[in-house]
Design a protein around this motif. Structure first.
Motif, short mmCIF file in Angstrom:
data_model
loop_
_atom_site.label_atom_id
_atom_site.label_comp_id
_atom_site.label_asym_id
_atom_site.label_seq_id
_atom_site.Cartn_x
_atom_site.Cartn_y
_atom_site.Cartn_z
N ASP B 66 4.13 5.32 -5.29
CA ASP B 66 2.98 4.54 -5.90
C ASP B 66 3.36 4.59 -7.58
OD1 ASP B 66 0.71 3.11 -5.36
OD2 ASP B 66 -0.39 4.93 -6.50
N GLU B 67 3.40 5.66 -8.25
CA GLU B 67 3.58 5.64 -9.70
C GLU B 67 5.01 4.79 -10.15
OE1 GLU B 67 3.04 9.65 -11.17
OE2 GLU B 67 1.17 9.70 -10.19
N LYS B 68 5.87 5.16 -9.55
CA LYS B 68 7.25 4.13 -9.77
C LYS B 68 6.92 2.52 -9.75
CE LYS B 68 10.87 6.21 -11.59
NZ LYS B 68 11.54 6.99 -12.27
N THR B 69 6.33 2.21 -8.62
CA THR B 69 6.09 0.81 -8.57
C THR B 69 5.35 0.43 -9.35
OG1 THR B 69 4.43 1.50 -6.63
CG2 THR B 69 6.62 0.38 -5.96
N GLN B 123 0.36 2.77 8.70
CA GLN B 123 -0.69 3.51 9.26
C GLN B 123 -1.48 4.53 8.27
OE1 GLN B 123 1.22 3.92 12.97
NE2 GLN B 123 0.08 2.02 13.15
N ASN B 124 -0.27 5.10 7.76
CA ASN B 124 -0.69 6.34 6.84
C ASN B 124 -1.58 5.75 5.48
OD1 ASN B 124 -0.66 7.95 4.30
ND2 ASN B 124 0.96 8.99 5.77
N GLU B 125 -2.57 6.42 5.07
CA GLU B 125 -3.70 5.91 4.19
C GLU B 125 -2.80 5.48 2.80
OE1 GLU B 125 -6.64 4.38 3.02
OE2 GLU B 125 -6.52 5.16 4.97
N CYS B 126 -1.80 6.61 2.29
CA CYS B 126 -1.33 6.41 1.08
C CYS B 126 -0.19 5.22 1.13
CB CYS B 126 -0.51 7.76 0.44
SG CYS B 126 -1.45 9.24 1.11
N GLY B 127 0.50 5.20 2.44
CA GLY B 127 1.27 4.21 2.55
C GLY B 127 0.73 2.84 2.57
N GLU B 132 0.31 -2.43 0.31
CA GLU B 132 -0.50 -3.62 -0.38
C GLU B 132 -0.09 -4.09 -1.40
OE1 GLU B 132 -4.69 -2.26 -0.22
OE2 GLU B 132 -4.41 -2.26 1.70
N LYS B 133 0.45 -3.22 -2.21
CA LYS B 133 1.07 -3.67 -3.69
C LYS B 133 2.40 -4.37 -3.44
CE LYS B 133 0.86 -0.17 -6.38
NZ LYS B 133 1.16 1.10 -7.13
N ILE B 138 4.43 -10.12 -3.78
CA ILE B 138 5.21 -11.32 -3.28
C ILE B 138 4.15 -12.65 -3.35
CG2 ILE B 138 5.37 -12.35 -0.93
CD1 ILE B 138 7.67 -11.08 -1.68
N HIS B 139 2.73 -12.41 -3.31
CA HIS B 139 1.81 -13.31 -3.46
C HIS B 139 1.73 -13.89 -4.97
CE1 HIS B 139 -0.39 -13.79 0.46
NE2 HIS B 139 0.26 -12.71 0.49
N LEU B 140 2.01 -12.97 -5.72
CA LEU B 140 1.95 -13.30 -7.30
C LEU B 140 3.24 -14.33 -7.56
CD1 LEU B 140 0.43 -12.77 -9.58
CD2 LEU B 140 1.94 -11.10 -10.44
#
Lengths: 209, 209
Positions: B66-69, B123-127, B132-133, B138-140
């Motif tokens: 998350d932080e790296k992305t 499935q995973n919450e953090c995942g 989503e990011k 991709i949408h951007l």
DNA sequence: TCATATTATGAACCACCATTCTTAAAATGG
DNA sequence: CCATTTTAAGAATGGTGGTTCATAATATGA
């Protein structure tokens, strides 16, 4: 003429049943999170029975990938080595691939997840075999591109680069299709893929005036 | 002006050290095969200490991603939303991405291996957050393609398809670079990627004029 | 310096599987 | 049908590794 005894045939049938069950479970949970027990339950065999056919979990896993990849690669290879214009062969291969993945959703989930684990896969004896097959396929593709360049059908990019780009696009469309919640026809994307790959995204300068 | 106490600063420094160690080990072995023990040893902390910072192995893993992305996505986002021709923005983003990956080989090994495990990740919450990011990105990208189409810079393919194709090509070049034994400059591939993506593989039949 | 509070540590705990192995069941064939 | 061989089963084994926790080390501050 059937050279196999009933026993041999049954044994083979059981083997396939195990492979089919493994495919389902591996696709759902990935390698590390599926247990031999679960595969056994799914295949309706005892846990120990799996070891009559495969010497380990890894062996089962890679055998699965290996045999399935053979199924598509032989078909693709036949098309790629045919005597025909490069673009025609590439087009047909694209349809093969998409249609195969459409019929083997589960398999591709496994196959694609192999991509990520290369460190581990490549070390592994069986994994190496699978990886080499992928490499050989890319080179075959590159060869066709080279021919296309020679005949003037294609621009003279590095053919290996072209092969990577092509597979990259195809892969990403398959991937998108996989995670998309409501199913749609993957084959229907073939036109788009070819369109983008062959003619590019940029609008050609139509110098009318 | 430093609002943090020495303690707070040290704590933060330790956290980063753990993350850096985790990055190295995860990149080498993948999620399931790295142990908390090994991360602790690498970071030169006790095993239990990791749990003062992250509530579980999964938490550590996804925090890392998350932080790296975030690091790259903020940069990319700034470029994509700039006022400039679409092709120029896309070009710059490509250079960003390649240059970032060249500096963060380890990270991309982890990132790419996430691709495979989508069932589990999503499935995973953090995942889910990480996924989503990626979707937002991709949408951007698709939005920029849409603008390029509107201004006549780009052919009117479905912009989301264009985004997938583009990312597919880029991804496959990065991947190839990763597994290639002797290192080469990834950024040097940018021209090729743009060439293929923008103008396509087919030799132009000089449409009209 | 010493008493107390805080933090770090890594051994121990426990749940989880891959694999094995004893036992039970089913073929075989006389 | 019974004796014998072959095969299947799933409980037991052993190793592993995420997480916790009692203790040691360290910091604090009087």
């Amino acid at each position: 003429m059937d050279v196999m005894s009933r026993k041999e045939r049954e044994r083979l049938a059981h083997r396939s049943e195990i492979l089919r069950a493994a495919e389902k479970v591996f696709a759902l949970k990935g390698f590390f999170q599926t247990t031999m027990n679960e595969i056994a339950r799914t295949a309706e065999f005892g846990t120990g029975t799996l070891y009559k056919f495969f010497k380990s979990k890894e062996d089962l896993y890679f055998t699965l990938i290996d045999e399935k990849t053979d199924e598509i690669y032989t078909k693709v290879q036949a098309e790629l080595t045919r005597e025909a214009p490069a673009i025609e062969r590439i087009t047909n291969v694209l349809f093969f691939e998409l249609e195969f993945m459409e019929r083997n959703r589960d398999f591709f989930k496994i196959y694609t997840s192999e991509g990520g684990r290369f460190e581990w896969s490549i070390q592994n004896e069986c994994g190496k075999k699978v990886h080499e097959k992928m490499v050989r396929y890319i080179h075959l593709l590159a060869q066709v591109f080279q021919q296309g360049i020679d005949t003037g059908e294609l621009k003279s990019f590095n053919p290996l680069d072209l092969a990577h780009a092509f597979e990259g696009i195809v892969h990403s469309f398959i991937f998108e299709w996989l995670i998309h919640p409501e199913p749609y026809s993957l084959v229907s994307k073939a036109e788009t893929i070819l369109g983008i790959f062959l003619t590019g995204a940029k609008e050609g300068k139509e110098e009318i005036g």
